[in-house]
Motif scaffolding. Structure first.
Motif, mmCIF file in Angstrom:
data_model
loop_
_atom_site.group_PDB
_atom_site.id
_atom_site.type_symbol
_atom_site.label_atom_id
_atom_site.label_comp_id
_atom_site.label_asym_id
_atom_site.label_seq_id
_atom_site.Cartn_x
_atom_site.Cartn_y
_atom_site.Cartn_z
ATOM 1 N N GLY A 342 -5.888 45.974 25.862
ATOM 2 C CA GLY A 342 -5.369 45.666 24.553
ATOM 3 C C GLY A 342 -3.994 46.242 24.338
ATOM 4 O O GLY A 342 -3.173 46.324 25.263
ATOM 5 N N TYR A 343 -3.726 46.689 23.109
ATOM 6 C CA TYR A 343 -2.413 47.202 22.732
ATOM 7 C C TYR A 343 -1.997 48.379 23.614
ATOM 8 O O TYR A 343 -2.804 49.268 23.913
ATOM 9 C CB TYR A 343 -2.436 47.634 21.261
ATOM 10 N N ASN A 344 -0.766 48.362 24.028
ATOM 11 C CA ASN A 344 -0.182 49.440 24.821
ATOM 12 C C ASN A 344 -0.880 49.613 26.173
ATOM 13 O O ASN A 344 -0.824 50.690 26.771
ATOM 14 C CB ASN A 344 -0.213 50.769 24.053
ATOM 15 N N GLY A 345 -1.588 48.539 26.631
ATOM 16 C CA GLY A 345 -2.200 48.594 27.955
ATOM 17 C C GLY A 345 -3.464 49.420 28.039
ATOM 18 O O GLY A 345 -3.966 49.661 29.149
ATOM 19 N N LEU A 346 -4.009 49.847 26.887
ATOM 20 C CA LEU A 346 -5.245 50.636 26.918
ATOM 21 C C LEU A 346 -6.445 49.735 27.208
ATOM 22 O O LEU A 346 -6.427 48.538 26.918
ATOM 23 C CB LEU A 346 -5.439 51.355 25.587
ATOM 24 N N CYS A 347 -7.495 50.314 27.766
ATOM 25 C CA CYS A 347 -8.671 49.566 28.191
ATOM 26 C C CYS A 347 -9.829 49.711 27.206
ATOM 27 O O CYS A 347 -10.038 50.784 26.621
ATOM 28 C CB CYS A 347 -9.138 50.051 29.567
ATOM 29 N N LEU A 348 -10.582 48.620 27.050
ATOM 30 C CA LEU A 348 -11.846 48.659 26.314
ATOM 31 C C LEU A 348 -12.805 49.546 27.103
ATOM 32 O O LEU A 348 -13.025 49.329 28.296
ATOM 33 C CB LEU A 348 -12.392 47.243 26.205
ATOM 34 N N ASP A 349 -13.404 50.546 26.421
ATOM 35 C CA ASP A 349 -14.094 51.623 27.132
ATOM 36 C C ASP A 349 -15.350 52.051 26.375
ATOM 37 O O ASP A 349 -15.348 52.127 25.132
ATOM 38 C CB ASP A 349 -13.123 52.818 27.246
ATOM 39 N N VAL A 350 -16.440 52.304 27.117
ATOM 40 C CA VAL A 350 -17.655 52.867 26.529
ATOM 41 C C VAL A 350 -17.522 54.384 26.587
ATOM 42 O O VAL A 350 -17.437 54.973 27.669
ATOM 43 C CB VAL A 350 -18.912 52.413 27.280
ATOM 44 N N ARG A 351 -17.503 55.018 25.449
ATOM 45 C CA ARG A 351 -17.204 56.449 25.369
ATOM 46 C C ARG A 351 -18.162 57.258 26.229
ATOM 47 O O ARG A 351 -19.386 57.147 26.114
ATOM 48 C CB ARG A 351 -17.264 56.932 23.919
ATOM 49 N N GLY A 352 -17.586 58.063 27.122
ATOM 50 C CA GLY A 352 -18.367 58.956 27.969
ATOM 51 C C GLY A 352 -19.227 58.236 28.992
ATOM 52 O O GLY A 352 -20.117 58.856 29.587
ATOM 53 N N ALA A 353 -18.978 56.924 29.183
ATOM 54 C CA ALA A 353 -19.792 56.119 30.108
ATOM 55 C C ALA A 353 -21.280 56.248 29.792
ATOM 56 O O ALA A 353 -22.140 56.185 30.670
ATOM 57 C CB ALA A 353 -19.528 56.510 31.554
ATOM 58 N N ASN A 354 -21.575 56.396 28.502
ATOM 59 C CA ASN A 354 -22.942 56.603 28.028
ATOM 60 C C ASN A 354 -23.551 55.252 27.659
ATOM 61 O O ASN A 354 -23.041 54.550 26.784
ATOM 62 C CB ASN A 354 -22.920 57.525 26.807
#
Length: 462
Positions: A342-354
């Protein structure tokens, strides 16, 4: 008995129920039957099933047909199994009183093999049993919204069916339903008949109820058409959703390979169409008794004392085929697995890989971990990571509702349709996935009013 032109008032509904988190149930009401004077355009030459219009009863099919050239089989069931056995794990039973479906039907749907069973010769039998106002019957649907047309491609869903005899009150149906809130989630009724009339109708539902671009609760449909021999033999009933031109999509209905009715995107509008049909749908087979549709056609209360118990809807096979599509255009999106940026090249992420339910989904510095590997599935409408789905918390619809990870459950809270401007649109809330206040790495995402071109709502799929 009234003529065909008198048989269509806003009298009929269909419904299905989806289980929501916390044990809540959502009743999705879906009406069926309308008449329109729309001219049927020629169907896609690639997609059209082999045309044949039998004048006499057709024998039960031996097996599911292979896919047309250039197509792939994405779902099929030829109903092989022991005589008297139930359906396999591709299906689930939708049980309970028909009165809860909002259609006026009077049967109780069961999972009893007296009502739903294989005949041992490769066919499924759905049988209505009873008298007076006491009837049982059956209704099954695929365990998920499992078939859809990819952007730039086509979907064909077809079945070989022998309609039931028995008289007034019988209401067989072969249809499809999208996840989420009816009618914006989309419904396609491939076959309906009532009162053992040897007729067929095809209908789509979308938009808002009442009224809206699909004239709900009637929908946009063909009205009842002659279906000679449909009670005495097997005939093929087919729907093709054509998305080869994603700005001019259509649904066409066929009887024995001959197109008889088409609904186009232009008739209902792009946003309504995308919300209804640019995602996967489930497949449903059922045999109802009584209700608004058969009663409206006969001008009576059905079933009556002359209605015969034991009428059976026989299904030789159900199949779905699709082309691969182009992956481009409005309502399109990616496929496969990888990062969503998304914005500024950041990735969609599941917090803490939980992988626990309600784990926040955030934007985070791209790092190649499994927490950032998203699979775009259901014809580009849902995103999966760590075995679960991107989900709007509590099915909320307000600006600022947070987004998290949750068990995939076919609800509208998990539908995100890719748009040509890069946004991920959720029809249930009428909002888009949003990078909250451009908050930077570690910021949980939300839904917000869609704003074309807003960098906080532009996502790049794998």
């Amino acid at each position: 008995m009234p003529g065909v032109s008198e048989r269509v008032t806003g009298i009929c509904k269909r419904a299905t129920r989806w289980r929501l988190r916390g044990g809540l149930a959502l009743a999705i009401i879906a009406p069926v039957i309308a008449v329109t004077g729309a001219t049927v355009p020629a169907a896609s030459a690639l997609a059209a099933p082999a045309a044949s219009t039998p004048a006499v009863a057709a024998a039960a099919p031996a097996a599911v047909p292979g896919p047309p050239s250039g197509w792939s089989t994405i779902f099929s069931d030829d109903f092989n199994g022991g005589s008297g056995s139930g359906v396999d794990s591709q299906w689930m039973y939708d049980t309970g009183p028909g009165s809860s479906f909002g259609t006026g039907e009077i049967e109780t749907m069961t999972n009893s093999t007296s009502n739903v069973h294989l005949d041992g010769s490769g066919n499924l039998d759905i049988t209505a049993i009873g008298s007076g106002s006491s009837w049982t019957s059956g209704r099954i649907q695929t365990t998920s919204a499992n078939v859809g047309a990819p952007a730039g491609g086509e979907l064909e869903v077809t079945a070989s069916i022998q309609q039931p005899t028995g008289g007034l009150g019988y209401w067989p149906a072969f249809w499809m339903l999208g996840p989420g809130q009816w009618p914006e989630n989309g419904e396609i009724d491939i076959i309906e008949d009532v009162n053992s009339l040897s007729e067929v109708s095809g209908t789509v539902h979308c938009g808002t109820d009442p009224g809206g671009p699909c004239n709900e609760p009637n929908g946009v449909g063909s009205g009842l058409r002659s279906c000679s021999g449909c009670q005495s033999g097997y005939h093929t009933y087919t729907m093709i959703l054509n998305r080869t031109n994603t700005s001019s999509e259509s649904v066409t209905f066929y009887l024995d390979g001959t197109a008889y009715f088409t609904v186009t995107e232009a008739q209902v509008g792009t946003s309504t169409w995308q919300a209804a049909f640019d995602h996967n749908l489930s497949i449903i087979l059922d045999l109802a008794m009584g209700g608004g549709y058969p009663n409206g056609v006969c001008g009576c209360t059905s079933p009556t004392s002359s209605t015969t118990s034991g009428g059976t809807m026989r299904v030789g096979y159900v199949a779905a085929y699709s082309t691969s599509g182009s992956g481009g255009g409005g309502g399109g999106g990616g496929s496969g697995t990888g990062p969503v940026t998304g914005y500024n090249g950041l990735c969609l992420d599941v917090r803490g890989a939980n992988s626990a339910n309600f784990t926040p989904v955030q934007v985070y510095t791209c790092n190649g971990t499994n927490a950032q590997q998203w699979t775009v599935v259901q014809a580009g409408s849902t995103l999966h990571a760590l075995g679960k789905c991107l989900d709007i918390n509590g099915g909320g619809t307000a600006d600022g509702t947070t987004v998290d990870l949750y068990d995939c459950n076919n609800t509208g809270a998990q539908v995100f349709i890719p748009q040509s401007n890069g946004s991920l649109y959720n029809p249930q809330s009428n909002k888009c996935l949003d990078d909250t206040n451009f908050g930077g790495s570690g910021t949980q995402l939300q839904i917000w009013d869609c704003t074309a071109g807003d960098a906080a709502q532009v996502w790049h799929l794998p």
